[in-house]
Design an enzyme around this catalytic site. Structure first.
Site, mmCIF file in Angstrom:
data_model
loop_
_atom_site.group_PDB
_atom_site.id
_atom_site.type_symbol
_atom_site.label_atom_id
_atom_site.label_comp_id
_atom_site.label_asym_id
_atom_site.label_seq_id
_atom_site.Cartn_x
_atom_site.Cartn_y
_atom_site.Cartn_z
ATOM 1 N N SER A 151 0.844 -1.189 0.000
ATOM 2 C CA SER A 151 0.000 0.000 0.000
ATOM 3 C C SER A 151 0.882 1.242 0.000
ATOM 4 O O SER A 151 2.039 1.193 0.415
ATOM 5 C CB SER A 151 -0.876 0.016 1.258
ATOM 6 O OG SER A 151 -1.545 1.245 1.421
ATOM 7 N N TYR B 5 -2.609 -0.458 10.288
ATOM 8 C CA TYR B 5 -2.460 -0.844 8.885
ATOM 9 C C TYR B 5 -1.111 -0.396 8.334
ATOM 10 O O TYR B 5 -0.368 -1.188 7.736
ATOM 11 C CB TYR B 5 -3.599 -0.235 8.080
ATOM 12 C CG TYR B 5 -3.600 -0.575 6.612
ATOM 13 C CD1 TYR B 5 -4.006 -1.836 6.181
ATOM 14 C CD2 TYR B 5 -3.214 0.360 5.653
ATOM 15 C CE1 TYR B 5 -4.022 -2.160 4.832
ATOM 16 C CE2 TYR B 5 -3.231 0.047 4.314
ATOM 17 C CZ TYR B 5 -3.636 -1.206 3.899
ATOM 18 O OH TYR B 5 -3.647 -1.515 2.558
#
Length: 297
Positions: free
Chosen positions: A172, A185
């Site tokens: 990501s 995350y």
């Protein structure tokens, strides 16, 4: 493992598995974890369309099988795509996923470690249980998938030393820079890049490349758009976007952060995966696919 060795040897001695196929990935065998829906399913569809024998793996077995069946029916792939159940946080489940792939297709050339979860929250709000849940899927799950994929790939290297294989983590942009009120995350994704670089150094002698793809925000995917648990809803409720009154306000905020003024798409990521597989002189990289939002320095 002896039977798996027999299957791997038989496949590599006769050349590409099953029969030659058209496409940029013709004849390669790929696993996509978290492939029953959303981003993962889109990646699986793109790999299958490019000729890969594709295993859709997901915690949701019925969803994985249904996704595979739809791809087969749509593209007339004659069972070149199958769905199986796997929990990436469970070692025995991951081992079975990889072994079933070898039993069915005769080997493994591409692992796309896509399964991931996101729970946003501030330090004040985040619970230990939620933090450990994100870490177990995004970080430990990637480790387990790489561990058992590499086991098979090393055997393939014995029989075909020039055969090139790939482990690809779907990371990501949050693995490239911190994310406000999204540290669980982001931390797991930063850790994933550390694993990617370390695995790349360890496995390069076996012709196994290890890279990470770092997409921007998939604003049209279920992770963002789910009306109850989607990130648009989470970020609105948590006040992450100052002044936002509606989900549309939150979306506009994130689109405006991207120079290209749109979210990332599955096809954007699929093109990066194809690049990684075809580029034989690239390993240990974290490749941004962010529309210019995050640029490496």
């Amino acid at each position: 493992m002896l039977d798996l060795r027999d299957k791997i040897e038989a496949r590599l001695r006769r050349g590409d598995p099953q029969s030659p196929t058209l496409g940029r990935l013709g004849g390669k065998i790929a696993i996509v974890t978290g492939g029953a829906q959303g981003f993962g399913r889109g990646i699986a569809e793109e790999l299958a369309a490019e000729g890969a024998y594709t295993i859709i793996s997901d915690l949701n077995e019925a969803g994985a099988v249904a996704a595979a069946d739809e791809i087969v029916a749509r593209d007339r792939l004659s069972r070149r795509c199958i769905g199986i159940q796997a929990d990436v946080t469970n070692e025995e489940s991951v081992k079975n996923m990889v072994y079933k792939t070898v039993e069915h297709f005769g080997g493994l050339d591409i692992l796309v470690a896509n399964a991931g979860v996101l729970v946003a929250g501030s330090l004040e709000d985040m619970t230990k249980e939620a933090f450990e849940f994100v870490t177990s899927v995004n970080y430990t799950g990637y480790f387990l998938c790489a561990k058992y994929a590499a086991e098979v790939m090393k055997i393939q290297h014995e029989y075909a030393p020039n055969h090139i294989m790939d482990i690809i983590e779907i990371n990501s942009k949050s693995g490239l820079e911190g994310s406000n009120r999204n540290f669980a995350y982001a931390g797991s994704k930063f850790g994933g890049i550390g694993l990617t670089q370390s695995f790349a150094k360890e496995l390069v002698g076996y012709n196994i490349k290890v890279n990470a793809i770092c997409p921007g925000n998939l604003l049209d995917g279920p992770l963002w758009t789910d009306p109850i648990r989607g990130l648009f809803r989470q970020y609105l409720d948590q006040g992450k976007v100052p002044g936002a009154q509606t989900i549309s306000d939150v979306r506009r905020h994130y689109e405006n952060q991207v120079p290209m003024k749109r979210g990332c798409t599955v096809k954007d990521v699929a093109k990066a995966i194809l690049y990684v597989v075809e580029q034989e002189y690239e390993t240990g990289q974290a490749i941004p696919v962010t529309g210019g939002q995050v640029m490496l320095s």
